[in-house]
Design an enzyme around this catalytic site. Sequence first.
Site, PDB file in Angstrom:
ATOM      1  N   HIS A 151       0.936  -1.143  -0.142  1.00  0.00           N
ATOM      2  CA  HIS A 151      -0.173  -0.172   0.043  1.00  0.00           C
ATOM      3  C   HIS A 151       0.841   1.158   0.049  1.00  0.00           C
ATOM      4  O   HIS A 151       2.040   1.365   0.540  1.00  0.00           O
ATOM      5  CB  HIS A 151      -0.995  -0.137   1.371  1.00  0.00           C
ATOM      6  N   ASP A 153      -0.539   4.557   0.833  1.00  0.00           N
ATOM      7  CA  ASP A 153      -0.947   5.501   1.759  1.00  0.00           C
ATOM      8  C   ASP A 153      -0.115   5.577   3.045  1.00  0.00           C
ATOM      9  O   ASP A 153       0.505   4.315   3.492  1.00  0.00           O
ATOM     10  CB  ASP A 153      -2.332   5.702   2.015  1.00  0.00           C
ATOM     11  N   ASP A 183       6.748   1.269   5.819  1.00  0.00           N
ATOM     12  CA  ASP A 183       5.401   0.893   5.861  1.00  0.00           C
ATOM     13  C   ASP A 183       4.656   1.942   4.763  1.00  0.00           C
ATOM     14  O   ASP A 183       4.197   2.955   5.280  1.00  0.00           O
ATOM     15  CB  ASP A 183       4.808   1.296   7.330  1.00  0.00           C
ATOM     16  N   GLU A 217      -4.968   1.605   3.041  1.00  0.00           N
ATOM     17  CA  GLU A 217      -4.852   0.352   4.073  1.00  0.00           C
ATOM     18  C   GLU A 217      -4.745   1.002   5.515  1.00  0.00           C
ATOM     19  O   GLU A 217      -5.127   0.387   6.533  1.00  0.00           O
ATOM     20  CB  GLU A 217      -3.491   0.030   3.722  1.00  0.00           C
ATOM     21  N   GLU A 218      -4.251   2.533   5.690  1.00  0.00           N
ATOM     22  CA  GLU A 218      -3.851   2.702   6.999  1.00  0.00           C
ATOM     23  C   GLU A 218      -5.238   3.229   7.519  1.00  0.00           C
ATOM     24  O   GLU A 218      -5.247   3.423   8.721  1.00  0.00           O
ATOM     25  CB  GLU A 218      -2.843   4.122   6.772  1.00  0.00           C
ATOM     26  N   HIS A 491       4.959   4.005  12.125  1.00  0.00           N
ATOM     27  CA  HIS A 491       3.984   5.003  12.551  1.00  0.00           C
ATOM     28  C   HIS A 491       4.659   5.852  13.818  1.00  0.00           C
ATOM     29  O   HIS A 491       3.660   6.715  14.442  1.00  0.00           O
ATOM     30  CB  HIS A 491       2.711   4.215  13.525  1.00  0.00           C
TER      31      HIS A 491
HETATM   32  C1  LIG Z   1       9.355 -14.771  18.393  1.00  0.00           C
HETATM   33  C2  LIG Z   1       9.233 -13.732  17.508  1.00  0.00           C
HETATM   34  C3  LIG Z   1       9.423 -12.326  17.970  1.00  0.00           C
HETATM   35  C4  LIG Z   1       9.136 -11.307  16.814  1.00  0.00           C
HETATM   36  C5  LIG Z   1       8.454 -10.340  17.183  1.00  0.00           C
HETATM   37  C6  LIG Z   1       7.495  -9.636  16.292  1.00  0.00           C
HETATM   38  C7  LIG Z   1       7.470  -8.297  16.189  1.00  0.00           C
HETATM   39  C8  LIG Z   1       6.444  -7.526  15.284  1.00  0.00           C
HETATM   40  C9  LIG Z   1       7.383  -6.801  14.209  1.00  0.00           C
HETATM   41  C10 LIG Z   1       6.762  -6.361  13.133  1.00  0.00           C
HETATM   42  C11 LIG Z   1       5.225  -6.228  12.895  1.00  0.00           C
HETATM   43  C12 LIG Z   1       5.195  -5.030  12.068  1.00  0.00           C
HETATM   44  C13 LIG Z   1       4.118  -4.930  11.539  1.00  0.00           C
HETATM   45  C14 LIG Z   1       3.968  -3.904  10.420  1.00  0.00           C
HETATM   46  C15 LIG Z   1       2.547  -3.916   9.628  1.00  0.00           C
HETATM   47  C16 LIG Z   1       1.942  -2.582  10.084  1.00  0.00           C
HETATM   48  C17 LIG Z   1       0.548  -2.552   9.272  1.00  0.00           C
HETATM   49  C18 LIG Z   1      -0.500  -1.575   9.976  1.00  0.00           C
HETATM   50  O1  LIG Z   1       0.062  -0.656  10.555  1.00  0.00           O
HETATM   51  N1  LIG Z   1      -1.741  -1.655   9.958  1.00  0.00           N
HETATM   52  C19 LIG Z   1      -2.669  -1.040  10.772  1.00  0.00           C
HETATM   53  C20 LIG Z   1      -3.917  -1.245   9.942  1.00  0.00           C
HETATM   54  C21 LIG Z   1      -5.021  -0.588  10.563  1.00  0.00           C
HETATM   55  C22 LIG Z   1      -5.853  -1.279  11.435  1.00  0.00           C
HETATM   56  C23 LIG Z   1      -6.828  -0.653  12.215  1.00  0.00           C
HETATM   57  C24 LIG Z   1      -7.284   0.766  11.710  1.00  0.00           C
HETATM   58  C25 LIG Z   1      -6.608   1.537  10.606  1.00  0.00           C
HETATM   59  C26 LIG Z   1      -5.489   0.601  10.246  1.00  0.00           C
HETATM   60  C27 LIG Z   1      -2.815  -1.362  12.202  1.00  0.00           C
HETATM   61  O2  LIG Z   1      -2.711  -2.442  12.316  1.00  0.00           O
HETATM   62  O3  LIG Z   1      -3.008  -0.747  13.062  1.00  0.00           O
HETATM   63 ZN   LIG Z   2       1.316  -1.025   6.220  1.00  0.00          ZN
HETATM   64 ZN   LIG Z   3       0.794   1.384   8.990  1.00  0.00          ZN
END
Ligand SMILES: CCCCCCCC/C=C\CCCCCCCC(=O)N[C@@H](Cc1ccccc1)C(=O)O
Ligand SMILES: [Zn+2]
Ligand SMILES: [Zn+2]
Length: 529
Positions: A151, A153, A183, A217-218, A491
């Site tokens: 994404h 955005d 991101d 997506e955000e 973020h």
């Molecule tokens: C034993 C293993 C340990 C490893 C630890 C893992 C740590 C996690 C590391 C990284 C995770 C990063 C995730 C990045 C993706 C972010 C996607 C995102 O920000 N999505 C938003 C979507 C959303 C949700 C609700 C409302 C609006 C948007 C989010 O989830 O907030």
């Molecule tokens: Zn993302």
């Molecule tokens: Zn994000």
Amino acid sequence: MIGQRRVRLWTFRSKLWPDWRGLGRDMAGRCVSGRALIAALLILLATVSGSTGPSSREIWGASRIPSQFSEEERVAIKEALKGAIQIPTVSFSHEESNTTALAEFGEYMRKVFPTVFHSSLIRHEVVGTYSHLLTVQGSDPSLQPYMLMAHFDVVPAPEEGWDVPPFSGLERDGFIHGRGTLDNKNSVMAILQALELLLIRNYSPRRSFFIALGHDEEVSGIKGAQKISALLQARGVRLAFLVDEGSFIMEDFLPNLKKPFAMISVAEKGALDLMLQVNMTPGHSSAPPKETSIGILSAAVSRLEQTPMPNMFGSGPLKQTLKLLSREFSFPTNILFGNLWLFQPIVSRLMERNHITNALVRTTTALTIFNAGVKVNVIPPLAQATINFRIHPSQTVREVLELVKNIVADDRVQLHVLRSFEPLPVSPSDATAIGYQLLQQTIQSVFPEVNIVVPGICIANTDSRHYANLTNGIYLFNPVFLQPQGFSSIHGINEKISVRNYENQVKFIFELIQNADTYKEPVPHLHEL
Ligand SMILES: CCCCCCCC/C=C\CCCCCCCC(=O)N[C@@H](Cc1ccccc1)C(=O)O
Ligand SMILES: [Zn+2]
Ligand SMILES: [Zn+2]
């Protein structure tokens, strides 16, 4: 007592240490001799073919295009990402986004990747006004298509606290800085960049694939990903698998594990946004009632914060994650993680100690919005708080709501579900799971320094959930090294990607697309027939 026990453990450990090291060397020695044999064979092969070393063309097949980029291309690769960061494609809320920037981003992609957007193999459609769907036609219709997702955005980025302006895309000390570098404009640009470089080299795929680039997506993905998904469903598309953001090559996330490991998330948590509301009679603050809407609501949310949802360690993919990781740890963690049948209670407690690993073992409760009161001498009638729950793959929205009701246990507190969705089903990661196997093989060839690939859980949410109707192979993985500091920058402030990391991401996708063409289904064992 605890101190004494620790000393004893250390003595025990240091007694064992020489043996363990010896064993390690012995095993390493054996591995090296095995590797030496393979290396010798490869060198022989290289000598016969007249080159200096085995190229990926030799390993994967004759028609393979090597992922080597000229100096000029390497400059163009990083400049393209910098330009993308400079377009402030911010999603502020469901209702508000920078639509001028979203449209400009579409123009920018067309300008920077002319070969992709003019290729006769590729159909380009704009969906939901700003999102993009590219259909790349493969030559072999018997191969099931897959999809690469990202994404463009980004979340807002006020300038305070940043070392460089967040939409500058400045390069400093080998890093490209700015909102979206992790991101997730890195993925948008890397996917298109890899395809551009492949097409320039006259590549034409055997296996068809889709590229879905979302613009919201955000804030939900409803106008972008959800619409693309509906379009593909109407066309009768079934995907072999899809790859989206959500996990990385992790470094320094677990105590005592210095080596990086690649985590491909095969599960994604669900979510529940719940608004708690208390309505009481308003009045003069000079004669307050015993309880106010603010007091009642505060007590309720405090109970929720102080009562964590149950620890679900033991169900879901995390046990497998730790089992596979156990080999990478030294004593005694390797024993704990490798024998969860015995040490599960201890390990599940250990996971709770850190806020990131805690998020892997339970539904999390985050108090994110609190509103009440308008004037210092008025008892307000209404108090509202919004709580964001991220639901563990082994729980449901209904179960979490039931737990919340029992913890709040106060009829004056009304519960309003603002939004909810269930966790995604766990995607397969066994030897027959094409998406997982392709990612794993590509990680091993592009990042030889990464010893281990494990299935994991994505603690955040991604656009991929909108495509659950098209495939049961949803894999969340960004081929980028990430440390806890980098995680906080997503973020947060000072989001950045190293030029080297970004180049490797392009290389990874360049390889992955080709690997998808040559992937061979494993032959089932006789006893499985
Ligand atoms: C034993 C293993 C340990 C490893 C630890 C893992 C740590 C996690 C590391 C990284 C995770 C990063 C995730 C990045 C993706 C972010 C996607 C995102 O920000 N999505 C938003 C979507 C959303 C949700 C609700 C409302 C609006 C948007 C989010 O989830 O907030
Ligand atoms: Zn993302
Ligand atoms: Zn994000």
